[in-house]
Design an enzyme around this catalytic site. Structure first.
Site, PDB file in Angstrom:
ATOM      1  N   HIS A 177       0.845  -1.197   0.000  1.00 18.98           N
ATOM      2  CA  HIS A 177       0.000   0.000   0.000  1.00 18.98           C
ATOM      3  C   HIS A 177       0.884   1.251   0.000  1.00 18.98           C
ATOM      4  O   HIS A 177       1.887   1.314   0.719  1.00 18.98           O
ATOM      5  CB  HIS A 177      -0.904  -0.028   1.240  1.00 18.98           C
ATOM      6  CG  HIS A 177      -1.994   1.013   1.224  1.00 18.98           C
ATOM      7  ND1 HIS A 177      -1.753   2.338   1.483  1.00 18.98           N
ATOM      8  CD2 HIS A 177      -3.320   0.923   0.971  1.00 18.98           C
ATOM      9  CE1 HIS A 177      -2.893   3.019   1.408  1.00 18.98           C
ATOM     10  NE2 HIS A 177      -3.858   2.174   1.087  1.00 18.98           N
ATOM     11  N   GLU A 179       0.614   4.155   1.324  1.00 19.30           N
ATOM     12  CA  GLU A 179       0.852   4.807   2.619  1.00 19.30           C
ATOM     13  C   GLU A 179       1.883   4.029   3.439  1.00 19.30           C
ATOM     14  O   GLU A 179       2.798   4.624   4.022  1.00 19.30           O
ATOM     15  CB  GLU A 179      -0.466   4.899   3.401  1.00 19.30           C
ATOM     16  CG  GLU A 179      -0.273   5.571   4.760  1.00 19.30           C
ATOM     17  CD  GLU A 179      -1.476   5.386   5.677  1.00 19.30           C
ATOM     18  OE1 GLU A 179      -2.621   5.576   5.220  1.00 19.30           O
ATOM     19  OE2 GLU A 179      -1.262   5.057   6.856  1.00 19.30           O
ATOM     20  N   CYS A 285      -6.248   6.614  12.178  1.00 22.05           N
ATOM     21  CA  CYS A 285      -6.706   8.008  12.155  1.00 22.05           C
ATOM     22  C   CYS A 285      -8.128   8.103  12.683  1.00 22.05           C
ATOM     23  O   CYS A 285      -8.879   7.121  12.671  1.00 22.05           O
ATOM     24  CB  CYS A 285      -6.595   8.598  10.758  1.00 22.05           C
ATOM     25  SG  CYS A 285      -7.902   8.075   9.664  1.00 22.05           S
ATOM     26  N   SER A 378     -12.859   7.134   0.694  1.00 24.77           N
ATOM     27  CA  SER A 378     -12.555   7.719  -0.616  1.00 24.77           C
ATOM     28  C   SER A 378     -13.762   7.673  -1.558  1.00 24.77           C
ATOM     29  O   SER A 378     -13.616   7.886  -2.755  1.00 24.77           O
ATOM     30  CB  SER A 378     -11.358   6.994  -1.229  1.00 24.77           C
ATOM     31  OG  SER A 378     -11.438   5.605  -1.018  1.00 24.77           O
TER      32      SER A 378
HETATM   33  S1  SF4 Z   1      -8.188  11.079   7.397  1.00 27.00           S
HETATM   34 FE1  SF4 Z   1      -8.531   9.987   5.472  1.00 27.00          FE
HETATM   35  S2  SF4 Z   1      -6.722  10.441   4.211  1.00 27.00           S
HETATM   36 FE2  SF4 Z   1      -6.207  10.937   6.342  1.00 27.00          FE
HETATM   37  S3  SF4 Z   1      -5.240   9.105   7.125  1.00 27.00           S
HETATM   38 FE3  SF4 Z   1      -7.422   8.971   7.639  1.00 27.00          FE
HETATM   39  S4  SF4 Z   1      -8.342   7.808   5.953  1.00 27.00           S
HETATM   40 FE4  SF4 Z   1      -6.307   8.496   5.253  1.00 27.00          FE
END
Ligand code: SF4
Length: 403
Positions: A177, A179, A285, A378
């Site tokens: 991935h 990230e 997150c 997304s």
């Molecule tokens: S807020 Fe959205 S873009 Fe940021 S880390 Fe979390 S899932 Fe990924």
């Protein structure tokens, strides 16, 4: 170089007002607005759709997409490139291509930046890019618009500190991935910095077994070849571990892996030496956490079926689908077009093979039905609304009559 001489931007260009109308017409959805107004419930006839209270675009995705639109607006005459996908949604990426933004696709050997010239503009995606990619672009001298999400930057800070202090960064994530690749590369800021990536608890257990009892070094290295720093040696680099995670994994599993490493270190070195060998920090997150919490709340209700919308390569969507599948019949569709009302077929991702498969008669034609719905971070609202319309049509209800 931008007209004012700057080459690196990570806060947009102050053009929010200029791109707002286009963004809203590209991604907003009437039926989703209606769902929000009606306490996340739409009913018609004997069909009820319940939407999770947190769903779809997260703050990081909204920001990245908006910056991409601002970039196009700011540099109408420049070539604009995007490193990979801005986010994992095929419609959003296709829309950027339509706007004249060229996507650089990765090869086996990584990204090829030979086409980029100093006068070009390059957008970095919400997942971020590796240290090497960043340095290559900086050397070219092009304008860089960095949309890396702040929550991803927080993970990088953690991993940076682990590497600085001589801890191997054990990352719960998918090694392929974007990230996770970018996160893992952060260890290279420090000489000898090391990472190891585990996909899930089962893979983490292989690491724990080696920590606690040792094992076959060659077999271990063969298994983790693509998932560890090139110089990784289990006999050396499992002595001190700092745990972090890709921001979109299943939060429950990430926490369990963190706890499990602590236990392994206590067994190996004794409880009194735990902190010398183990650190952890939950880097899921808040948007991912909120979406997982909301879907868990929805799953407490009686539901006949659950629909999860999001890219097949979208990590947070896959996590949501996994949670749902534990409780109710679940379909993960890439987008609304996966639902074909005319034939009663649904095209969806098989959770075991990861391939797209077709299932017939996924919705009964008659009788009361409660359908749960959520979407990954997304997925834009217009695609969620389109899916709602197709569900109603599959049940013989004209969505235009749902008001
Ligand atoms: S807020 Fe959205 S873009 Fe940021 S880390 Fe979390 S899932 Fe990924």
């Amino acid at each position: 170089m931008a007209p004012d001489g700057a080459t690196y931007f990570r806060k947009g260009f102050g053009l929010k007002a200029e791109v707002e109308t286009t963004l809203s017409s590209d991604y907003n959805g009437r039926l989703v607005d209606l769902l929000r107004e009606r306490d996340y419930t739409l009913s018609a006839g004997d069909t009820t759709i319940r939407l999770a209270k947190e769903f779809g675009f997260c703050y990081g995705v909204e920001r990245a997409v908006e910056y991409a639109y601002q970039t196009r607006h700011k540099f109408p005459d420049r070539r604009v490139f995007l490193v990979g996908e801005i986010i994992h949604n095929p419609h959003v990426n296709a829309r950027l291509v339509q706007m004249g933004i060229e996507i650089l696709h990765p090869t086996e050997a990584g990204f090829d930046y030979s086409v980029v010239r100093p006068e070009d503009v390059v957008i970095l995606p919400a997942f971020g890019v590796t240290i090497q990619d960043f340095e290559t672009l900086r050397t070219i001298g092009c304008v860089m618009v960095d949309t890396t999400c702040g929550s991803v930057l927080n993970v990088w800070k953690r991993v940076d500190v682990y590497a600085r202090d001589g801890f191997t960064a054990l990352i719960h994530g998918k090694y392929y991935h974007e990230e996770t690749r970018a996160t893992a590369s952060q260890v290279e800021k420090h000489a000898g910095g090391t990472y190891l990536i585990v996909r899930d608890m089962a893979e983490a257990e292989r690491v724990m077994a080696y920590i606690e009892d040792g094992g076959d070094r060659d077999a271990f290295l063969a298994h983790f070849r693509e998932k560890a720093s090139p110089h990784f040696d289990p006999d050396v680099h499992l002595a001190r571990i700092g745990v972090a995670n890709q921001t979109t994994m299943l939060a429950r599993e990430s926490l369990a892996i963190g706890d499990r490493v602590g236990v392994a270190m206590e067994r190996r070195y004794g409880a009194e030496h735990r902190t010398e060998h183990f650190r952890t920090f939950d880097t899921i997150c808040s948007a991912t956490q909120d979406r997982q919490d909301a879907v868990n709340a929805l799953l407490l209700e009686p539901l006949d079926v659950m629909l999860v919308i999001g890219g097949y390569n979208s990590s947070n969507t896959i996590s949501l689908a996994a949670l749902c599948a534990e409780r109710v019949r679940t379909y993960h569709v890439e987008d609304a077009e996966g639902i074909v009302p005319e034939t009663g077929v649904i095209r969806h991702r098989d959770a075991v093979t990861h391939d797209e498969v077709e299932s017939a008669s996924w919705l009964p034609q008659a009788g009361a039905l409660r359908i749960g719905l959520t979407a990954g971070a997304s997925t834009p609202n217009n695609k969620i609304g389109e899916a709602v319309a197709r569900i109603f049509r599959a049940r013989g209800i004209d969505p235009a009559t749902v008001v």
